[in-house]
Design a protein around this motif. Structure first.
Motif, PDB file in Angstrom:
ATOM      1  N   THR A   1      -1.539 -13.243  11.257  1.00 56.35           N
ATOM      2  CA  THR A   1      -0.831 -12.926  10.014  1.00 56.35           C
ATOM      3  C   THR A   1      -1.802 -12.924   8.843  1.00 56.35           C
TER       4      THR A   1
ATOM      5  N   ILE B   1      -5.010 -12.034   8.765  1.00 59.59           N
ATOM      6  CA  ILE B   1      -5.936 -10.902   8.638  1.00 59.59           C
ATOM      7  C   ILE B   1      -5.491  -9.680   9.434  1.00 59.59           C
ATOM      8  N   GLY B   2      -4.343  -9.744  10.099  1.00 57.81           N
ATOM      9  CA  GLY B   2      -3.895  -8.594  10.887  1.00 57.81           C
ATOM     10  C   GLY B   2      -2.437  -8.345  10.620  1.00 57.81           C
ATOM     11  N   ASP B   3      -1.673  -8.213  11.691  1.00 60.19           N
ATOM     12  CA  ASP B   3      -0.262  -7.909  11.513  1.00 60.19           C
ATOM     13  C   ASP B   3       0.644  -8.934  12.177  1.00 60.19           C
TER      14      ASP B   3
ATOM     15  N   ARG C   1      -7.600  -4.076  12.767  1.00 63.68           N
ATOM     16  CA  ARG C   1      -6.807  -4.046  11.551  1.00 63.68           C
ATOM     17  C   ARG C   1      -7.383  -4.937  10.456  1.00 63.68           C
TER      18      ARG C   1
ATOM     19  N   TYR D   1      -9.494  -3.535   7.459  1.00 66.05           N
ATOM     20  CA  TYR D   1      -8.936  -2.939   6.245  1.00 66.05           C
ATOM     21  C   TYR D   1      -9.051  -3.893   5.053  1.00 66.05           C
ATOM     22  N   LEU D   2      -9.169  -5.188   5.354  1.00 62.00           N
ATOM     23  CA  LEU D   2      -9.215  -6.178   4.279  1.00 62.00           C
ATOM     24  C   LEU D   2     -10.591  -6.295   3.654  1.00 62.00           C
TER      25      LEU D   2
ATOM     26  N   ARG E   1     -11.999  -9.643   2.093  1.00 62.49           N
ATOM     27  CA  ARG E   1     -10.889 -10.618   2.141  1.00 62.49           C
ATOM     28  C   ARG E   1     -10.641 -11.114   3.566  1.00 62.49           C
TER      29      ARG E   1
ATOM     30  N   VAL F   1      -8.314   2.902   2.273  1.00 61.21           N
ATOM     31  CA  VAL F   1      -9.293   2.329   3.193  1.00 61.21           C
ATOM     32  C   VAL F   1     -10.600   3.098   3.076  1.00 61.21           C
TER      33      VAL F   1
ATOM     34  N   PRO G   1       7.203 -13.956   5.763  1.00 58.19           N
ATOM     35  CA  PRO G   1       6.586 -12.793   5.114  1.00 58.19           C
ATOM     36  C   PRO G   1       5.113 -12.680   5.499  1.00 58.19           C
ATOM     37  N   SER G   2       4.617 -11.439   5.588  1.00 64.56           N
ATOM     38  CA  SER G   2       3.249 -11.228   6.038  1.00 64.56           C
ATOM     39  C   SER G   2       2.231 -11.597   4.967  1.00 64.56           C
TER      40      SER G   2
ATOM     41  N   GLU H   1       0.717  -5.364  -4.767  1.00 64.24           N
ATOM     42  CA  GLU H   1      -0.414  -5.235  -3.846  1.00 64.24           C
ATOM     43  C   GLU H   1      -0.694  -3.731  -3.749  1.00 64.24           C
TER      44      GLU H   1
ATOM     45  N   HIS I   1       2.123  -1.996   7.966  1.00 61.57           N
ATOM     46  CA  HIS I   1       2.410  -3.082   8.906  1.00 61.57           C
ATOM     47  C   HIS I   1       2.429  -4.426   8.213  1.00 61.57           C
TER      48      HIS I   1
ATOM     49  N   GLU J   1       0.258  -5.493   6.415  1.00 61.24           N
ATOM     50  CA  GLU J   1      -1.077  -6.008   6.165  1.00 61.24           C
ATOM     51  C   GLU J   1      -1.326  -5.957   4.660  1.00 61.24           C
ATOM     52  N   PRO J   2      -2.013  -6.960   4.134  1.00 57.48           N
ATOM     53  CA  PRO J   2      -2.270  -6.948   2.690  1.00 57.48           C
ATOM     54  C   PRO J   2      -3.071  -5.716   2.290  1.00 57.48           C
ATOM     55  N   GLY J   3      -3.066  -5.416   1.003  1.00 61.41           N
ATOM     56  CA  GLY J   3      -3.772  -4.239   0.521  1.00 61.41           C
ATOM     57  C   GLY J   3      -5.188  -4.554   0.093  1.00 61.41           C
ATOM     58  N   ARG J   4      -5.712  -3.717  -0.763  1.00 65.07           N
ATOM     59  CA  ARG J   4      -7.098  -3.880  -1.207  1.00 65.07           C
ATOM     60  C   ARG J   4      -7.182  -4.695  -2.485  1.00 65.07           C
TER      61      ARG J   4
ATOM     62  N   ARG K   1      -4.889  -6.951  -5.635  1.00 66.63           N
ATOM     63  CA  ARG K   1      -3.646  -7.526  -6.122  1.00 66.63           C
ATOM     64  C   ARG K   1      -3.738  -7.545  -7.635  1.00 66.63           C
TER      65      ARG K   1
END
Lengths: 206, 333
Positions: free
Chosen positions: A31, A33-35, A174, A177-178, A181, B139, B203-204, B213, B219, B221-224, B226
């Protein structure tokens, strides 16, 4: 204890129990760093694998590992399904037909498994993936002079490899993408790979 | 977690039972493995189109199965790629002898599983072409990432390539048209809240009341980045600028503008957002030929939206306008 069909079955049963026990932990790591599905997916796949192992007589060590591979490929999904499926398929291919496995064959099988995972996922060392646990574990097996000691050393090396993913910036999967982070979190795939070797050490080398 | 479900473990199967109950007259649903197939598949001589991905993005992909669009979809677990056996089953079910196009969103899991499925299909003598979507400008596309994610443009590829297949184009042509749509489309999204998968129950990511975000995927997944929430006009500009610069879109280009809701944002807000997108597009000199506004590629109950711009040519426009008859997209039929 020898590496043969029955102990390999016990190893897989132990790994399935480990995935159930650590499901929540892997979900939390993923959760971050991925999905968030790695623990759920691995647990679903290994429970299916154990059920399929129980459903039919397995001829030898290789057959056990191929059955696990096919179960994971058809039930896990995500990246982990093809990657772990490939790992077990390669192990099973090298060990096919062997009733009892010696250290050189076992190390050679793991070398092939590592190569297969890297060919499928294109990951290198330090990309923050399961490969970061696999590389040192395979190296430890290859450096060993005794099978049980080698499996114990592989588990310890996989543990260190998984822990060492924490500061890395992910370059595959995945988590990549961070970007920056992704640093500061242990990689879930490297962690499940550590549990795979930990189960092996607990089964083959106690 | 508060969700309208029976059990986290049976969400996908339960939803497919609903799809079967609602659309069983036009779709064939299988449960082992999970597939959603046109009831009249395979269509002899027509190129088959399949796609698939994790569940939780409804109506994508099952809602786009029908004449003029997909022949089959393979739903995975929530946010998890489907498996090669599903994709092989779908490929065989839609193969009318003219080959099958796999439309694959660029995520490591989807790519690896579809690669294995394509190998299996080819081993059974079925020709397969793969169209990879990777339109997310949030990305960085480099050797050091898994590459750009496939997001909004996927819906447009499925519609336009689906129309090309319905028009009788051959396997290579349908795949080329799909790749052209992807090459000319760019997207970016923003989240106002995270989403909760049924399996994890949490929550993710956590967002403050006043935060958004930017550059999220589909999915959870957090963004780039905030940052503090701005007006719809400011957020539209925050997404449009990187999209416009990336292709780049030039003054005079004919475009389709697609404002997509992530699942938890009401249509009234999507239209507020679309007005800003249309204004920015006009200021940039773009000619807005077509649009699509609504929830088409979602991320469970996430609040937020994405913008996709597609640069059109006559052929793409003709196939966009062609009849389509699916549960989620229907016109001209």
């Amino acid at each position: 204890m020898a590496v043969d069909r029955d102990t390999t079955l016990a190893w897989m049963t132990s790994f399935a129990a480990s995935m159930e026990e650590h499901r929540e932990e892997l979900v939390q790591l993923d959760t971050a760093i991925g999905d968030g599905d790695h623990g759920t997916n691995m647990n679903r796949g290994m429970q299916k694998a154990v059920a399929q192992l129980a459903a039919a007589e397995q001829a030898d060590t290789g057959a056990v590992l191929k059955t696990v591979a096919m179960a994971l490929i058809s039930t896990v999904g995500g990246a982990a399904g093809p990657l772990y499926g490939t790992l077990f398929l390669q192990l099973g291919t090298v060990l096919a037909g062997l009733q009892e496995v010696d250290l050189p064959s076992y190390a050679a099988a793991w070398r092939r498994a590592l190569e297969g995972v890297q060919a499928r996922g294109k990951a290198q060392a330090q990309d923050k993936t399961m490969v970061d646990a696999l590389i040192p574990a395979v190296a430890a097996l290859e450096a060993a002079t005794d099978l049980e000691d080698g499996i114990r050393a592989a588990a310890e090396a996989a543990h260190q490899g998984a822990l060492a993913t924490t500061p890395l910036v992910a370059r595959k999967g995945r988590a990549s993408y961070l970007g920056e982070r992704s640093a500061g979190h242990q990689d879930p795939g490297a962690t499940s790979t550590y549990y795979l070797f930990k189960s092996a050490a607990e089964t083959f080398a106690h | 977690m508060k969700k309208l479900i029976n059990s986290p473990d049976s969400v996908v199967a339960d939803a497919l039972r609903g799809v079967e109950a609602a659309h069983g007259d036009r779709l064939r649903v299988t449960f082992d493995p999970f597939t959603v197939v046109r009831a009249d598949a395979p269509i002899s001589g027509k190129v088959g189109l399949i796609s698939g991905g994790g569940s939780g993005h409804e109506p994508m992909h099952g809602g786009y199965v029908g004449p003029g669009m997909l022949d089959a979809a393979c739903p995975g677990e929530v946010f998890t790629s489907p498996t090669p056996d599903q994709m092989l089953a779908a490929t065989k079910a839609v193969n009318g002898g003219a080959g099958v196009v796999h439309i694959v969103k660029n995520y490591t899991g989807d790519v690896l599983n579809f690669e294995m499925a394509a190998d299996l299909a080819k081993a059974e003598g079925i020709e397969v072409e793969t169209v990879l979507t990777n339109d997310d400008v949030a990305v960085e596309d480099s050797l050091y990432t898994a590459g750009r994610r496939g997001v909004g443009v996927t819906v447009l590829v499925e519609k336009i390539a689906g129309a090309a297949a319905a028009a009788g184009r051959n396997l290579q042509e349908v795949a080329e048209i799909g790749r052209r749509v992807n090459a000319n489309g760019r997207s970016m999204g923003v989240a106002l809240s995270a989403c909760t998968t049924p399996a994890s129950g949490r929550p993710s990511f956590e967002l403050g009341e006043d935060e958004v975000e930017i550059g999220i995927g589909i999915h959870g997944e957090p963004g780039r980045f905030r940052e503090p929430i701005g007006s719809a006009a400011q957020l539209a500009s925050r997404l449009m600028t990187p999209i416009l610069e990336d292709l780049p879109f030039r003054s005079g280009d004919r475009v389709l503008a697609f404002v997509n809701g992530m699942g938890g944002t009401p249509l009234i807000e999507l239209y507020v957002f679309y007005a800003e997108v249309a204004k920015l597009a006009a200021e940039h000199g773009l000619k807005l030929e077509r649009n699509l506004v609504g929830n088409y590629i979602t991320s469970l109950e996430m609040q937020g939206a994405s913008i996709t711009l597609l640069k059109l040519d006559d052929e793409l426009l003709r196939y966009w306008d062609a009849p389509v008859d699916t549960p989620a997209l229907r016109w001209g039929a």
